[in-house]
Design a protein around this motif. Structure first.
Motif, PDB file in Angstrom:
ATOM      1  N   ASN A  38       0.845  -1.185   0.000  1.00 43.19           N
ATOM      2  CA  ASN A  38       0.000   0.000   0.000  1.00 43.19           C
ATOM      3  C   ASN A  38       0.886   1.243   0.000  1.00 43.19           C
ATOM      4  O   ASN A  38       1.704   1.426   0.894  1.00 43.19           O
ATOM      5  CB  ASN A  38      -0.903  -0.017   1.237  1.00 43.19           C
ATOM      6  N   LYS A  65       0.337   5.066   0.161  1.00 41.69           N
ATOM      7  CA  LYS A  65      -0.623   6.157   0.348  1.00 41.69           C
ATOM      8  C   LYS A  65      -0.307   7.256  -0.656  1.00 41.69           C
ATOM      9  O   LYS A  65       0.815   7.751  -0.716  1.00 41.69           O
ATOM     10  CB  LYS A  65      -0.557   6.684   1.779  1.00 41.69           C
ATOM     11  N   LYS A  69      -9.613   5.821  -9.017  1.00 41.47           N
ATOM     12  CA  LYS A  69     -10.313   4.523  -9.003  1.00 41.47           C
ATOM     13  C   LYS A  69      -9.327   3.360  -9.111  1.00 41.47           C
ATOM     14  O   LYS A  69      -9.454   2.356  -8.407  1.00 41.47           O
ATOM     15  CB  LYS A  69     -11.317   4.452 -10.157  1.00 41.47           C
ATOM     16  N   ARG A 110      -7.347   2.832  -5.859  1.00 37.13           N
ATOM     17  CA  ARG A 110      -8.178   2.164  -4.846  1.00 37.13           C
ATOM     18  C   ARG A 110      -8.355   0.689  -5.199  1.00 37.13           C
ATOM     19  O   ARG A 110      -8.281  -0.170  -4.328  1.00 37.13           O
ATOM     20  CB  ARG A 110      -9.545   2.851  -4.716  1.00 37.13           C
ATOM     21  N   ASP A 127      -4.246   3.486  -0.281  1.00 36.03           N
ATOM     22  CA  ASP A 127      -4.988   4.563   0.360  1.00 36.03           C
ATOM     23  C   ASP A 127      -4.819   5.803  -0.503  1.00 36.03           C
ATOM     24  O   ASP A 127      -3.726   6.050  -1.028  1.00 36.03           O
ATOM     25  CB  ASP A 127      -4.449   4.845   1.764  1.00 36.03           C
ATOM     26  N   VAL A 128      -5.894   6.588  -0.636  1.00 36.87           N
ATOM     27  CA  VAL A 128      -5.850   7.759  -1.518  1.00 36.87           C
ATOM     28  C   VAL A 128      -6.384   8.977  -0.792  1.00 36.87           C
ATOM     29  O   VAL A 128      -7.422   8.930  -0.135  1.00 36.87           O
ATOM     30  CB  VAL A 128      -6.684   7.512  -2.802  1.00 36.87           C
ATOM     31  N   ASP A 134     -15.195   5.598  -2.198  1.00 34.25           N
ATOM     32  CA  ASP A 134     -15.022   5.905  -0.782  1.00 34.25           C
ATOM     33  C   ASP A 134     -14.027   7.039  -0.536  1.00 34.25           C
ATOM     34  O   ASP A 134     -13.635   7.285   0.604  1.00 34.25           O
ATOM     35  CB  ASP A 134     -14.587   4.650  -0.022  1.00 34.25           C
ATOM     36  N   VAL A 135     -13.627   7.731  -1.586  1.00 39.86           N
ATOM     37  CA  VAL A 135     -12.627   8.798  -1.460  1.00 39.86           C
ATOM     38  C   VAL A 135     -13.286  10.170  -1.601  1.00 39.86           C
ATOM     39  O   VAL A 135     -13.929  10.456  -2.609  1.00 39.86           O
ATOM     40  CB  VAL A 135     -11.505   8.650  -2.520  1.00 39.86           C
TER      41      VAL A 135
END
Length: 121
Positions: A3, A5, A24, A27, A32-33, A45-46
């Motif tokens: 991951n 970020k 997109k 993710r 994590d964005v 979800d961002v």
């Protein structure tokens, strides 16, 4: 893939924009964005921020704003101490790249979407 970020600078709710596609795809690949755009909004979800959120642990900044629009974010980006900045096509910025390199930040002129699809991210 670990991951990483990522701050997407130039994020958009418009699905035809590359900043949206990158958000997109990042993710979907488990990253994590944090997203900043010209307008507030949300993609999946961002949350897209108009402001400069206080963030820690940013590994990568991926740029989808042209050089002129990046100016107001330069100090903010450098204050995040990212490991790298990706300047996507049309977002190249020699001035910011030079400042970043002076602080030990890797700079890359590449396409985040291609990097993700080829496992180079």
């Amino acid at each position: 893939m670990a991951n990483k970020k990522t701050l997407v600078l130039g994020a958009s709710e418009n699905s035809s924009r590359y900043g949206n596609m990158a958000l997109k795809r990042l993710r979907a690949n488990g990253h994590d964005v944090v997203a900043i755009g010209r307008r507030e909004g949300q993609v999946g979800d961002v949350v897209i921020h108009k402001s400069k959120p206080d963030e820690k642990g940013i590994d990568t900044v991926t740029m989808y704003m042209n050089e002129q629009n990046q100016k107001e974010y330069e100090d903010y980006i450098l204050s995040l101490h990212p490991k790298r900045i990706i300047f996507n096509p049309g977002a190249e910025n020699d001035t910011l790249a030079h400042k970043a390199k002076e602080q030990g930040v890797q700079t890359i002129e590449a396409c985040t979407l291609v990097m993700l699809s080829t496992g180079q991210y």
